[in-house]
Write an enzyme that holds these catalytic residues in place. Structure first.
Site, PDB file in Angstrom:
ATOM      1  N   ARG A  13       0.840  -1.215   0.000  1.00  0.00           N
ATOM      2  CA  ARG A  13       0.000   0.000   0.000  1.00  0.00           C
ATOM      3  C   ARG A  13       0.870   1.258   0.000  1.00  0.00           C
ATOM      4  O   ARG A  13       2.072   1.200   0.253  1.00  0.00           O
ATOM      5  CB  ARG A  13      -0.884   0.021   1.258  1.00  0.00           C
ATOM      6  CG  ARG A  13      -1.935  -1.057   1.240  1.00  0.00           C
ATOM      7  CD  ARG A  13      -2.884  -0.938   2.392  1.00  0.00           C
ATOM      8  NE  ARG A  13      -2.336  -1.457   3.648  1.00  0.00           N
ATOM      9  CZ  ARG A  13      -2.227  -0.741   4.766  1.00  0.00           C
ATOM     10  NH1 ARG A  13      -2.619   0.512   4.794  1.00  0.00           N
ATOM     11  NH2 ARG A  13      -1.736  -1.284   5.857  1.00  0.00           N
ATOM     12  N   SER A  66      11.603   9.861   7.960  1.00  0.00           N
ATOM     13  CA  SER A  66      10.500  10.833   7.930  1.00  0.00           C
ATOM     14  C   SER A  66      11.025  12.198   8.338  1.00  0.00           C
ATOM     15  O   SER A  66      12.002  12.297   9.097  1.00  0.00           O
ATOM     16  CB  SER A  66       9.409  10.419   8.923  1.00  0.00           C
ATOM     17  OG  SER A  66       8.516  11.492   9.138  1.00  0.00           O
ATOM     18  N   TYR A 120       7.370   7.398  17.150  1.00  0.00           N
ATOM     19  CA  TYR A 120       7.609   7.431  15.696  1.00  0.00           C
ATOM     20  C   TYR A 120       8.842   8.274  15.362  1.00  0.00           C
ATOM     21  O   TYR A 120       9.700   7.864  14.569  1.00  0.00           O
ATOM     22  CB  TYR A 120       6.355   8.001  15.037  1.00  0.00           C
ATOM     23  CG  TYR A 120       6.349   7.991  13.530  1.00  0.00           C
ATOM     24  CD1 TYR A 120       6.074   6.825  12.816  1.00  0.00           C
ATOM     25  CD2 TYR A 120       6.592   9.161  12.804  1.00  0.00           C
ATOM     26  CE1 TYR A 120       6.046   6.826  11.428  1.00  0.00           C
ATOM     27  CE2 TYR A 120       6.566   9.170  11.427  1.00  0.00           C
ATOM     28  CZ  TYR A 120       6.284   7.991  10.741  1.00  0.00           C
ATOM     29  OH  TYR A 120       6.262   8.001   9.361  1.00  0.00           O
ATOM     30  N   ALA A 132      11.372   8.992  17.306  1.00  0.00           N
ATOM     31  CA  ALA A 132      12.580   8.311  17.797  1.00  0.00           C
ATOM     32  C   ALA A 132      13.011   7.221  16.810  1.00  0.00           C
ATOM     33  O   ALA A 132      14.201   7.081  16.496  1.00  0.00           O
ATOM     34  CB  ALA A 132      12.320   7.701  19.178  1.00  0.00           C
ATOM     35  N   ALA A 133      12.040   6.468  16.315  1.00  0.00           N
ATOM     36  CA  ALA A 133      12.366   5.402  15.362  1.00  0.00           C
ATOM     37  C   ALA A 133      12.917   5.988  14.059  1.00  0.00           C
ATOM     38  O   ALA A 133      13.903   5.488  13.510  1.00  0.00           O
ATOM     39  CB  ALA A 133      11.127   4.553  15.073  1.00  0.00           C
ATOM     40  N   LYS A 134      12.287   7.046  13.579  1.00  0.00           N
ATOM     41  CA  LYS A 134      12.698   7.621  12.294  1.00  0.00           C
ATOM     42  C   LYS A 134      14.044   8.337  12.400  1.00  0.00           C
ATOM     43  O   LYS A 134      14.827   8.343  11.438  1.00  0.00           O
ATOM     44  CB  LYS A 134      11.609   8.554  11.761  1.00  0.00           C
ATOM     45  CG  LYS A 134      10.309   7.835  11.394  1.00  0.00           C
ATOM     46  CD  LYS A 134      10.531   6.797  10.317  1.00  0.00           C
ATOM     47  CE  LYS A 134       9.249   6.129   9.849  1.00  0.00           C
ATOM     48  NZ  LYS A 134       9.478   5.106   8.813  1.00  0.00           N
ATOM     49  N   ILE A 194       2.845  12.930   2.998  1.00  0.00           N
ATOM     50  CA  ILE A 194       2.466  12.260   1.753  1.00  0.00           C
ATOM     51  C   ILE A 194       1.047  11.709   1.910  1.00  0.00           C
ATOM     52  O   ILE A 194       0.729  11.112   2.945  1.00  0.00           O
ATOM     53  CB  ILE A 194       3.443  11.097   1.440  1.00  0.00           C
ATOM     54  CG1 ILE A 194       4.913  11.563   1.524  1.00  0.00           C
ATOM     55  CG2 ILE A 194       3.119  10.463   0.090  1.00  0.00           C
ATOM     56  CD1 ILE A 194       5.346  12.601   0.531  1.00  0.00           C
TER      57      ILE A 194
HETATM   58  P1  NDP Z   1       0.666   2.797   4.915  1.00  0.00           P
HETATM   59  O1  NDP Z   1       0.040   2.707   6.255  1.00  0.00           O
HETATM   60  O2  NDP Z   1      -0.156   3.282   3.764  1.00  0.00           O
HETATM   61  O3  NDP Z   1       1.287   1.350   4.516  1.00  0.00           O
HETATM   62  C1  NDP Z   1       2.085   0.672   5.436  1.00  0.00           C
HETATM   63  C2  NDP Z   1       2.696  -0.543   4.786  1.00  0.00           C
HETATM   64  O4  NDP Z   1       3.566  -1.179   5.726  1.00  0.00           O
HETATM   65  C3  NDP Z   1       1.677  -1.591   4.376  1.00  0.00           C
HETATM   66  O5  NDP Z   1       2.129  -2.189   3.179  1.00  0.00           O
HETATM   67  C4  NDP Z   1       1.715  -2.592   5.529  1.00  0.00           C
HETATM   68  O6  NDP Z   1       1.347  -3.921   5.157  1.00  0.00           O
HETATM   69  C5  NDP Z   1       3.186  -2.543   5.874  1.00  0.00           C
HETATM   70  N1  NDP Z   1       3.488  -2.977   7.235  1.00  0.00           N
HETATM   71  C6  NDP Z   1       3.075  -2.440   8.401  1.00  0.00           C
HETATM   72  N2  NDP Z   1       3.578  -3.136   9.441  1.00  0.00           N
HETATM   73  C7  NDP Z   1       4.343  -4.135   8.930  1.00  0.00           C
HETATM   74  C8  NDP Z   1       5.118  -5.190   9.481  1.00  0.00           C
HETATM   75  N3  NDP Z   1       5.227  -5.364  10.802  1.00  0.00           N
HETATM   76  N4  NDP Z   1       5.759  -6.029   8.641  1.00  0.00           N
HETATM   77  C9  NDP Z   1       5.653  -5.882   7.293  1.00  0.00           C
HETATM   78  N5  NDP Z   1       4.930  -4.902   6.710  1.00  0.00           N
HETATM   79  C10 NDP Z   1       4.281  -4.047   7.510  1.00  0.00           C
HETATM   80  O7  NDP Z   1       1.978   3.673   5.112  1.00  0.00           O
HETATM   81  P2  NDP Z   1       2.662   4.796   4.181  1.00  0.00           P
HETATM   82  O8  NDP Z   1       2.708   4.321   2.778  1.00  0.00           O
HETATM   83  O9  NDP Z   1       2.049   6.100   4.482  1.00  0.00           O
HETATM   84  O10 NDP Z   1       4.135   4.841   4.800  1.00  0.00           O
HETATM   85  C11 NDP Z   1       5.194   4.057   4.283  1.00  0.00           C
HETATM   86  C12 NDP Z   1       6.471   4.443   4.999  1.00  0.00           C
HETATM   87  O11 NDP Z   1       6.717   5.829   4.798  1.00  0.00           O
HETATM   88  C13 NDP Z   1       6.432   4.227   6.509  1.00  0.00           C
HETATM   89  O12 NDP Z   1       7.685   3.809   6.973  1.00  0.00           O
HETATM   90  C14 NDP Z   1       6.111   5.607   7.034  1.00  0.00           C
HETATM   91  O13 NDP Z   1       6.556   5.777   8.351  1.00  0.00           O
HETATM   92  C15 NDP Z   1       6.885   6.470   6.045  1.00  0.00           C
HETATM   93  N6  NDP Z   1       6.440   7.842   5.969  1.00  0.00           N
HETATM   94  C16 NDP Z   1       5.161   8.143   5.553  1.00  0.00           C
HETATM   95  C17 NDP Z   1       4.766   9.452   5.465  1.00  0.00           C
HETATM   96  C18 NDP Z   1       3.415   9.858   5.002  1.00  0.00           C
HETATM   97  O14 NDP Z   1       3.136  11.072   5.001  1.00  0.00           O
HETATM   98  N7  NDP Z   1       2.566   8.961   4.592  1.00  0.00           N
HETATM   99  C19 NDP Z   1       5.672  10.551   5.818  1.00  0.00           C
HETATM  100  C20 NDP Z   1       6.980  10.129   6.232  1.00  0.00           C
HETATM  101  C21 NDP Z   1       7.337   8.815   6.291  1.00  0.00           C
HETATM  102  P3  NDP Z   1      -0.223  -4.421   5.136  1.00  0.00           P
HETATM  103  O15 NDP Z   1      -0.812  -3.856   3.862  1.00  0.00           O
HETATM  104  O16 NDP Z   1      -0.158  -5.900   5.132  1.00  0.00           O
HETATM  105  O17 NDP Z   1      -0.866  -3.850   6.357  1.00  0.00           O
END
Ligand code: NDP
Length: 247
Positions: free
Chosen positions: A15, A142, A155, A157-159, A188
């Protein structure tokens, strides 16, 4: 500039941003393994989209925070594909809340998925890259990893941790021809940010100099650059993709 013949793994590729990264790498020729944790339907839809467009992809279920599952999954991918050239550590979650009221389980969940998960996948993927003396790792950090954000101590701290992790891994793996970089997105439009209240979203928009929200494809383009030959001399870097939100 083609990624023809390259094998890529994108965690959380089912996703949002991960999906866009997977589609972009596949469009440019890579075979992409799309990891997901629970949404098999979403991961299979991305695989189908790639295959329908003439690309090559597979879906792989595992929780990035589970050591044994990660090792098994990477072993399986290497057995099937022969190698891993590109690893994009994108999987991430939020469990927001003010520090004073934050539950320990919410701290642990975010640190496990967003930071420990990157350690486990990089260790597993890095092994074959070391052997082949080439590889590209991109970690999705992030903007809040550098600015901080009230309500997101776990979040942020992790990033922030990911940035230090990437610089350290970059130093350890450089002599083997492996680069390790971060991409730090701003705001995003994905399911993750759709959870935020409208007034919070409006306030964020006001703080973005380019005055538009980012799209997953903007992040995918930055990742695509960092895995290209053009970026061969870039390692330990954090590339900000945030519309000017943080400079
Ligand atoms: P979404 O919530 O849209 O998607 C998260 C994705 O991570 C999904 O594919 C989900 O799988 C997968 N996932 C979650 N937990 C696990 C796990 N334990 N093991 C394997 N897969 C996992 O997130 P975004 O697309 O918005 O974010 C993607 C990345 O970008 C993240 O690291 C987020 O922190 C970072 N980010 C996002 C921002 C934003 O504005 N959106 C800004 C800055 C950083 P499933 O479909 O099976 O649930």
């Amino acid at each position: 500039m083609s990624l023809e013949g390259k094998i890529a793994v994108v965690t959380g590729g089912s996703r949002g941003i991960g999906r866009a990264i997977a589609l972009r790498l596949a469009r440019d020729g890579a075979k992409v393994y799309i990891n997901y944790v629970s949404r098999a339907d979403a991961a299979n839809a991305v695989v189908k989209e790639i295959c329908d467009a003439g690309g090559s992809a597979g879906a792989v279920q595992f929780d990035v925070a589970q050591s044994d599952a990660v090792q098994k999954a990477f072993d399986g991918i290497i057995a099937e594909a022969g190698t891993i050239d590109i690893l994009v550590n994108n999987a991430g979650i939020t469990r927001d809340g003010l520090l004073a009221r934050m539950k320990e389980e919410d701290w642990d969940a975010v640190l496990s998925t967003n930071l420990k998960g990157v350690f486990l996948c990089s260790r597993a993927g890095g092994k074959i890259m070391m052997k082949k003396r080439t590889g590209r790792i991109v970690n999705i950090s992030s903007v809040v990893g550098v600015t901080g954000n009230a309500g997101q101590v776990n979040y942020a701290a992790a990033k922030a941790g990911l940035i230090g992790f990437s610089k350290s891994m970059a130093q350890e793996y450089a002599s083997r021809g492996i680069t390790v970089n971060c991409v730090a997105p701003g705001f995003i439009e994905t399911e993750m940010t759709a959870k935020l209240k409208k007034d919070v979203q409006d306030a964020i928009l006001k703080s973005i100099p380019l005055k538009v929200l980012g799209q997953s494809e903007d992040v995918a383009a930055a990742v695509r650059f960092l895995v290209s030959d053009d970026a061969r001399y870039i390692t330990g870097h954090t590339l900000h993709v945030n519309g000017g939100m943080y400079m």
